[in-house]
Write a protein that holds these residues in place. Structure first.
Motif, PDB file in Angstrom:
ATOM      1  N   TYR A 129       0.808  -1.213   0.000  1.00 42.07           N
ATOM      2  CA  TYR A 129       0.000   0.000   0.000  1.00 42.07           C
ATOM      3  C   TYR A 129       0.847   1.273   0.000  1.00 42.07           C
ATOM      4  O   TYR A 129       0.569   2.206  -0.772  1.00 42.07           O
ATOM      5  CB  TYR A 129      -0.980  -0.013   1.181  1.00 42.07           C
ATOM      6  CG  TYR A 129      -2.089  -1.035   1.015  1.00 42.07           C
ATOM      7  CD1 TYR A 129      -3.160  -0.797   0.155  1.00 42.07           C
ATOM      8  CD2 TYR A 129      -2.065  -2.237   1.711  1.00 42.07           C
ATOM      9  CE1 TYR A 129      -4.174  -1.740  -0.006  1.00 42.07           C
ATOM     10  CE2 TYR A 129      -3.063  -3.185   1.551  1.00 42.07           C
ATOM     11  CZ  TYR A 129      -4.125  -2.932   0.692  1.00 42.07           C
ATOM     12  OH  TYR A 129      -5.115  -3.865   0.530  1.00 42.07           O
ATOM     13  N   GLU A 175       1.403   6.870  -6.926  1.00 43.21           N
ATOM     14  CA  GLU A 175       0.278   7.737  -7.278  1.00 43.21           C
ATOM     15  C   GLU A 175       0.598   9.185  -6.927  1.00 43.21           C
ATOM     16  O   GLU A 175       0.302  10.113  -7.704  1.00 43.21           O
ATOM     17  CB  GLU A 175      -0.981   7.273  -6.545  1.00 43.21           C
ATOM     18  CG  GLU A 175      -2.220   8.093  -6.878  1.00 43.21           C
ATOM     19  CD  GLU A 175      -3.447   7.647  -6.114  1.00 43.21           C
ATOM     20  OE1 GLU A 175      -4.416   8.435  -6.041  1.00 43.21           O
ATOM     21  OE2 GLU A 175      -3.450   6.515  -5.572  1.00 43.21           O
ATOM     22  N   ALA A 201       0.902   4.020  -3.033  1.00 42.75           N
ATOM     23  CA  ALA A 201       0.499   5.386  -2.699  1.00 42.75           C
ATOM     24  C   ALA A 201       1.560   6.391  -3.145  1.00 42.75           C
ATOM     25  O   ALA A 201       1.239   7.467  -3.669  1.00 42.75           O
ATOM     26  CB  ALA A 201       0.253   5.508  -1.194  1.00 42.75           C
ATOM     27  N   CYS A 202       2.822   6.045  -2.969  1.00 45.90           N
ATOM     28  CA  CYS A 202       3.895   6.957  -3.377  1.00 45.90           C
ATOM     29  C   CYS A 202       3.982   7.083  -4.895  1.00 45.90           C
ATOM     30  O   CYS A 202       4.285   8.165  -5.423  1.00 45.90           O
ATOM     31  CB  CYS A 202       5.229   6.509  -2.785  1.00 45.90           C
ATOM     32  SG  CYS A 202       5.404   6.927  -1.024  1.00 45.90           S
ATOM     33  N   THR A 245      -1.985   7.424   2.538  1.00 37.53           N
ATOM     34  CA  THR A 245      -2.503   7.578   1.186  1.00 37.53           C
ATOM     35  C   THR A 245      -1.641   8.512   0.341  1.00 37.53           C
ATOM     36  O   THR A 245      -0.811   9.269   0.851  1.00 37.53           O
ATOM     37  CB  THR A 245      -3.926   8.161   1.232  1.00 37.53           C
ATOM     38  OG1 THR A 245      -3.860   9.465   1.844  1.00 37.53           O
ATOM     39  CG2 THR A 245      -4.862   7.266   2.030  1.00 37.53           C
ATOM     40  N   ALA A 246      -1.889   8.464  -0.969  1.00 34.66           N
ATOM     41  CA  ALA A 246      -1.202   9.376  -1.888  1.00 34.66           C
ATOM     42  C   ALA A 246      -1.530  10.824  -1.557  1.00 34.66           C
ATOM     43  O   ALA A 246      -0.654  11.697  -1.632  1.00 34.66           O
ATOM     44  CB  ALA A 246      -1.612   9.043  -3.327  1.00 34.66           C
ATOM     45  N   GLU A 247      -2.773  11.093  -1.181  1.00 36.64           N
ATOM     46  CA  GLU A 247      -3.169  12.463  -0.872  1.00 36.64           C
ATOM     47  C   GLU A 247      -2.364  13.014   0.297  1.00 36.64           C
ATOM     48  O   GLU A 247      -1.947  14.179   0.301  1.00 36.64           O
ATOM     49  CB  GLU A 247      -4.667  12.518  -0.537  1.00 36.64           C
ATOM     50  CG  GLU A 247      -5.588  12.263  -1.715  1.00 36.64           C
ATOM     51  CD  GLU A 247      -5.711  10.773  -2.062  1.00 36.64           C
ATOM     52  OE1 GLU A 247      -5.190   9.928  -1.307  1.00 36.64           O
ATOM     53  OE2 GLU A 247      -6.326  10.466  -3.098  1.00 36.64           O
TER      54      GLU A 247
END
Length: 322
Positions: free
Chosen positions: A195, A202, A199-200, A294-296
């Motif tokens: 995960y 994205e 995420a990184c 998360t990516a965000e």
């Protein structure tokens, strides 16, 4: 295609047993090797039940007699309940035991904090001579199982529970060598595990669209740590951000901060689980989102870090946490 890393491990080990009679598969009633798989493994498979400390002691004894045991148990129990046996019986004696730890990180999220493994990387990477690996997908797991035949001394491999997506095309993973998945000159994103790495990747794509070039390192091996690749990527960058499915203390972020503090002092933002036991109920995907791994969050940390540096006008580089 999505596939579970623990299943990739099992499916990779079984054919190796046939060609390497010194290999053993020791189980702790994990359910990974059902009757069908156990029959294929034959006398090279032993289910010792839910007795993790004994499991490690028996593995050490076998290794001392020339065998190479692959030990199946859950990460939370391998690195807490059985830690003394791993430290004294296995690591102290430099024995080639492969601890294949399933349900790493929040993979057992539905079972609560007793089954979460958020300290395992911190614990295992400080043991002398212990190789520590976190595959990011099934293909990497297969590669590491094969490569483990040539790893001296003990090895800890953190595996998941459920299927996770395959990484985009990348150079073949090699134990001890970080994978560079993206190239950029502004920031460096460092992650390990399915995960966080996804995420990184994205986040790097989002940052590129914003005009911020990001290098992404899949730091799948925490020990031996690939300091050279990290330092080379970090030297021209304004910021390094780490992301891991682990408490912030002692894991990947700690290894990155320690390395850069000594070799290339750089502004570091460590993202991971907050310093508390999980108080939310849910599966791994829910908990990863709930705790914002998360990516965000990575993009926000990069923007905040770059804006802070620009507004302060500071040229020195310091470590920060968020």
């Amino acid at each position: 295609m999505s596939r579970a890393t623990r299943e990739a491990y099992r499916d990779s080990l079984l054919p190796l047993l046939k060609w390497h009679p010194e290999l053993m598969c020791l189980d702790s009633d994990t359910g990974l090797f059902n009757a069908e798989y156990a029959e294929v493994a034959g006398e090279q498979y032993l289910n010792l039940g839910i007795a993790e400390h004994n499991l490690m002691g028996i593995a050490a004894g076998m290794a001392a007699c020339g065998r190479v045991p692959f030990v199946n148990t859950m990460a939370a129990f391998a690195t807490s309940r059985a830690l003394e046996a791993i430290k004294i019986d296995i690591a102290y004696n430099k024995l080639p035991v492969r601890v294949m730890a399933t349900h790493g990180g929040l993979a057992a999220g539905h079972l609560g904090p007793t089954h979460h493994a958020l300290e395992d990387l911190a614990v295992m990477r400080v043991l002398p001579g212990m190789t520590v690996v976190v595959p990011a997908d099934a293909a990497a797991t297969e590669a590491f199982v094969e490569q483990s035949l040539h790893v001296p001394g003990p090895l800890y491999v953190r595996l998941g529970r459920k299927p996770t997506p395959a990484l985009p095309a990348a150079p073949p993973p090699v134990i001890g060598k970080a994978q560079t998945l993206r190239q950029g000159d502004a920031v460096v994103l460092v992650a390990c595990g399915p995960y966080p790495v996804l995420a990184c990747l994205e986040a790097a794509d989002d940052l590129t669209q914003q005009g911020v070039g990001a290098t992404v390192l899949n730091m799948h091996t925490l020990r031996p740590f690939d300091a050279e690749t990290l330092v080379t990527a970090a030297r021209p960058a304004s910021l390094v951000v780490t992301l891991e499915e682990h408490w912030r203390s002692g894991g990947l972020g700690g290894a990155v901060a320690e390395t850069l503090a000594e070799r290339a002092p750089t502004r570091v933002v460590r993202l991971g689980m907050p310093d508390q036991f999980v108080d939310e109920v849910g599966n791994q995907e829910h908990l990863v989102a709930h705790y914002d791994l998360t990516a965000e969050r990575v993009v926000k940390a990069v923007r905040t870090g770059l804006d802070t540096a620009a507004s302060s006008g500071r040229t020195d580089r310091v470590e920060v946490t968020t």
